[in-house]
Every structure is written in structure tokens, then in C-alpha cells.
Design a protein around this motif. Structure first.
Motif: not given
Length: 442
Positions: A296-321
């Protein structure tokens, strides 16, 4: 404060098991300053009568770091004014720095007075004695917990300047346009969303992933295995066949069957691959924590306001790692300007400069007080995600990073690169990796 300390301590405990972008290899670039040299740094200084008074009093040092570690000229000028030490920056691609350090050390010279030291180099650099130990008090160590990542034996080989562990990022606009209105929670949801985005013509290659024959392909396979299948290694350091073969098969499918990953990534450094998301050319990636500030830094990104952080995907037994890949700066054994180099490192890793470097480059501070300040004042957007992801940091290496990590990594990233190009099957890539690890661990 307890949560911030927990975040940094999690990084420290995990990364000390490594002894790592990263961590974040980048294309070699050069600044307008002098290129790296094996000659002593003070032999390159301008004649005393031509140098500013403060430079003449404090001397001159060279600093070799990758692009994301370069302070602005304004900050460097403030250091020179404060210390009298002139700094010549040598900006070098991450992949090239380790080679320059090793080649210079063999010749008993220093490529610079201060150099980048990645988590993954600590075992090798400690065993070879290439770095000058850095004295620290216990209080200083307590205020910078991830320094444990850079201790070999009982010696500190470098001070960490950037906390880094893998975090996921997604283009919220792409997901919304494809009818997906929430961040994916696991790999099945992630792939399903990427398929919808591709089928709708929103993005041709929605999943960004490093495939080149570089260190980043190794760490990418490590986190992919850890988050989707589980441990990469067994307790005896042999390769876990089911998990690693599963990850290789999955990755090969994403490239060559589902075609969700750009095949051009086979020849791209990871900083270019990550840049696809900030350029709007990818919809989802797992990447360095510093992108939490860049998206979300306009000097570095063309997707300001259109991107977000989230947890690394997990699976059925691993929530995230996830796992940490911290970076530091140290002093080569053969530097002839060790005292001035230490002054620079103390300044560069101080709380005030870490806060300013977050503003300039997005590097997550390693000083507890600096990170606390950025989260408390809301400077780090998505700090809650950052803290939550840190609760799932894991150590992929049983017993700590081995001295032979570079040799193993070379086999891993070359096997991945050859596999996605069709030269190896996933089974053959696995056999390459497993047999090399078996040789090295004997």
C-alpha cells in the motif's frame, strides 16, 4: 509489549534452529558509488586534503548489502555528520554477496568492511571463521532477540537488521471480481480462487512463486512443504518422502498442468516474482514480511488499497505454518576498518534508524522497542496479521541449520528448476534431494 516480545522471540527461537527472503535474493544492481573491491577500503579513500574534515577524522568504510538494505543518502549523511565516517555503499544482488565474501576470504581480503549476512550462511561462516565476532552485553541481546539467529557457538557473527518470515498477500480486487470475498484459509481454497480468477480472464497467472535456480526456490519449497504437507525432514535429518514428494508433485501441477504460475518465473529472481503482485500481475503470493508495508505504498505498488496481508494457507490438519529468514550485517575477518565498521553497524541497527528504514524500505525492525513503536502508532498496517502469523513459526531443520546447508540448497533449487522445465519428474527431483541430503549428513 508481551505480544511484540512474543513475536520477536518466536522469530529468535525458530531462526536459531536455522542458525534465513530468505531470504530475499534480488537482481544484481549497482549504485553510483564505487564497485566492490578486494583491496582494503582505506586504500580507496580520496586524498586527505580533498576529503571533508569529518571524513578525514573518521575514515571511510565500504558497505556491501542488497538493494532492500540500502539507507537513503540523507541517512548516510547523518551518520557521517555524527561519526565523521564516510560510507561508500556497494549495492550487490543477494545471490552474489555470499560468493564475494567466500572468494575474498580465501584470498585473505575483505570484499567490504560491512557485509550482508543471511541466516542461512551462519553455519558455514562460523565453521570457516570468515566473520569478526561482535561483542554484545546480555541486555543488548535481550533487546534484539533475533540476534540468536546469528550466534555460532558462543560468538555473535552479525547483528540482524530485518525480521522476516513468510506471510501471504492477495489482491482483494481480483478475488472480489472472481466472486471470492474472503481471504483463503487453506490451499484448497487458494487454488480454487486462483482458478476462478484465471478462468474469468482477470489474471493469466494468478499465483506467484519462485522457480529459478536460486536460494529462494529452496526456501519456497520448504514453506510450501511445511504449510501444506508438514515437516520437510524427519528427526534424523533424512528427507520426509511423503511430504516432500507431495509438495514437488503439487508444485509441478500448478506450473505445468493448472498453469496458475507464470513459467517465466523459471528465470526470474524472487524480487521480480514478488513484484508481480505489487504490479497487479498476480493475485496471490507467499512472500517476505516487508511487503506488508510495500503493498500500500504508492511509490512501490500499483495495487494500493487493492491488496492485503493474510495468513499462509494451511490444510485440513495444519492451520498455517511459516518460518523465519532474518538478515543481518557483520564485519569480515580481514576488514582493515573494524572499529569504524562496528560504529556503522551499531548506528544502522539502532531503534531510531530501524524505524526510519521501515519507512524507507519496509524492513521489519529487530529491536523490540522499534517494532513496538511502529505497531503502537499504526505505522505497520496489518500488524495484527503479522503477530498472528508469528504464532505459527516452525523450524524446518531438526537440531539447527547444518554447515552443509549451501550444498543441500544448491541441489534443492536446481532440482525444482529442472522439474518445472520438464527435465525431471517430481519423483526424480525428490530422489536428487533425498540422496544429496543422505550424502551430506553422513
Amino acid at each position: 509489549m508481551k505480544r511484540i516480545l512474543s513475536l520477536i522471540c518466536c522469530l529468535s527461537v525458530m531462526a536459531s534452529a536455522f542458525a534465513g527472503c530468505g531470504s530475499k535474493p534480488a537482481e544484481s544492481t549497482s549504485s553510483a558509488q564505487a564497485p566492490p573491491s578486494s583491496a582494503p577500503a582505506d586504500s580507496q579513500a580520496a586524498p586527505e586534503e580533498e576529503a571533508p574534515a569529518e571524513s578525514a577524522a573518521g575514515g571511510e568504510i565500504t558497505v556491501m548489502v542488497p538493494p532492500w538494505a540500502e539507507p537513503s543518502q540523507e541517512l548516510l549523511d547523518s551518520f557521517t555528520a555524527e561519526s565523521g565516517i564516510k560510507v561508500v555503499m556497494n549495492i550487490v544482488g543477494w545471490d552474489d554477496i555470499r560468493n564475494k565474501i567466500s572468494i575474498a576470504a580465501v584470498g585473505q581480503t575483505a570484499p567490504a568492511d560491512v557485509v550482508e549476512v543471511d541466516w542461512s550462511w551462519v553455519g558455514e561462516f562460523g565453521a570457516t571463521g570468515w566473520m569478526e565476532p561482535i561483542e554484545m552485553t546480555q541486555d543488548e541481546k535481550d533487546g534484539m532477540p533475533t540476534v540468536q539467529s546469528f550466534i555460532y557457538g558462543d560468538e555473535v557473527l552479525a547483528l540482524p537488521y530485518a525480521n522476516d518470515f513468510r506471510l501471504a498477500y492477495y489482491n482483494t480486487e481480483h478475488f472480489s471480481q472472481a466472486g471470492v470475498n474472503a481471504a483463503p484459509q487453506n490451499w484448497d481454497e487458494t487454488i480454487a480462487a486462483c482458478k476462478k480468477i484465471k478462468e474469468a480472464g482477470i489474471c493469466e497467472y494468478p499465483l506467484s512463486f519462485t522457480l529459478s535456480a536460486t536460494e529462494a526456490a529452496t526456501t519456497s519449497l520448504l514453506w510450501m512443504t511445511l504449510s501444506k504437507y508438514g515437516d520437510f525432514f524427519n528427526d534424523d535429518f533424512s528427507v520426509n518422502k511423503d511430504n516432500v514428494l507431495g509438495a514437488l508433485t503439487f508444485l509441478n501441477s500448478l506450473v505445468n498442468e493448472e498453469k496458475l504460475i507464470d513459467p517465466a518465473s523459471q528465470n526470474m529472481k524472487d524480487i521480480e516474482v514478488y513484484g508481480k503482485l505489487t504490479a497487479g500481475a498476480a493475485s496471490f503470493m507467499v512472500g517476505p514480511t516487508y511487503f506488508i508495508g510495500l503493498i500500500n505504498n504508492p511509490e512501490e505498488s500499483q495495487v494500493v488499497g487493492k491488496a492485503a496481508a493474510t495468513l499462509v494457507p494451511g490444510n485440513g490438519t495444519i492451520k498455517t505454518a511459516t518460518f523465519a529468514l532474518p538478515e543481518g550485517v557483520g564485519i569480515p575477518k580481514y576488514s582493515e576498518n573494524k572499529e569504524a565498521a562496528r560504529k556503522f553497524i551499531d548506528w544502522y541497527t539502532s531503534p531510531d534508524i530501524q524505524v526510519k528504514m521501515y519507512g524507507e524500505k519496509g524492513n521489519i525492525p529487530t529491536r523490540t522497542v522499534a517494532l513496538q513503536q511502529l505497531i503502537d502508532n499504526g505505522t505497520i498496517e496489518g500488524g495484527d496479521v503479522l503477530i498472528e502469523q508469528s504464532d505459527y513459526i516452525s523450524a524446518p531443520f531438526p537440531g539447527g541449520i547444518p554447515e552443509w546447508y549451501p550444498e543441500m540448497s544448491n541441489t534443492i533449487y536446481n532440482s525444482v528448476n529442472q522439474m518445472v522445465q520438464g527435465a525431471l519428474t517430481p519423483e526424480q527431483a525428490y530422489e536428487n534431494i533425498a540422496s544429496r541430503v543422505e550424502e551430506l549428513r553422513q
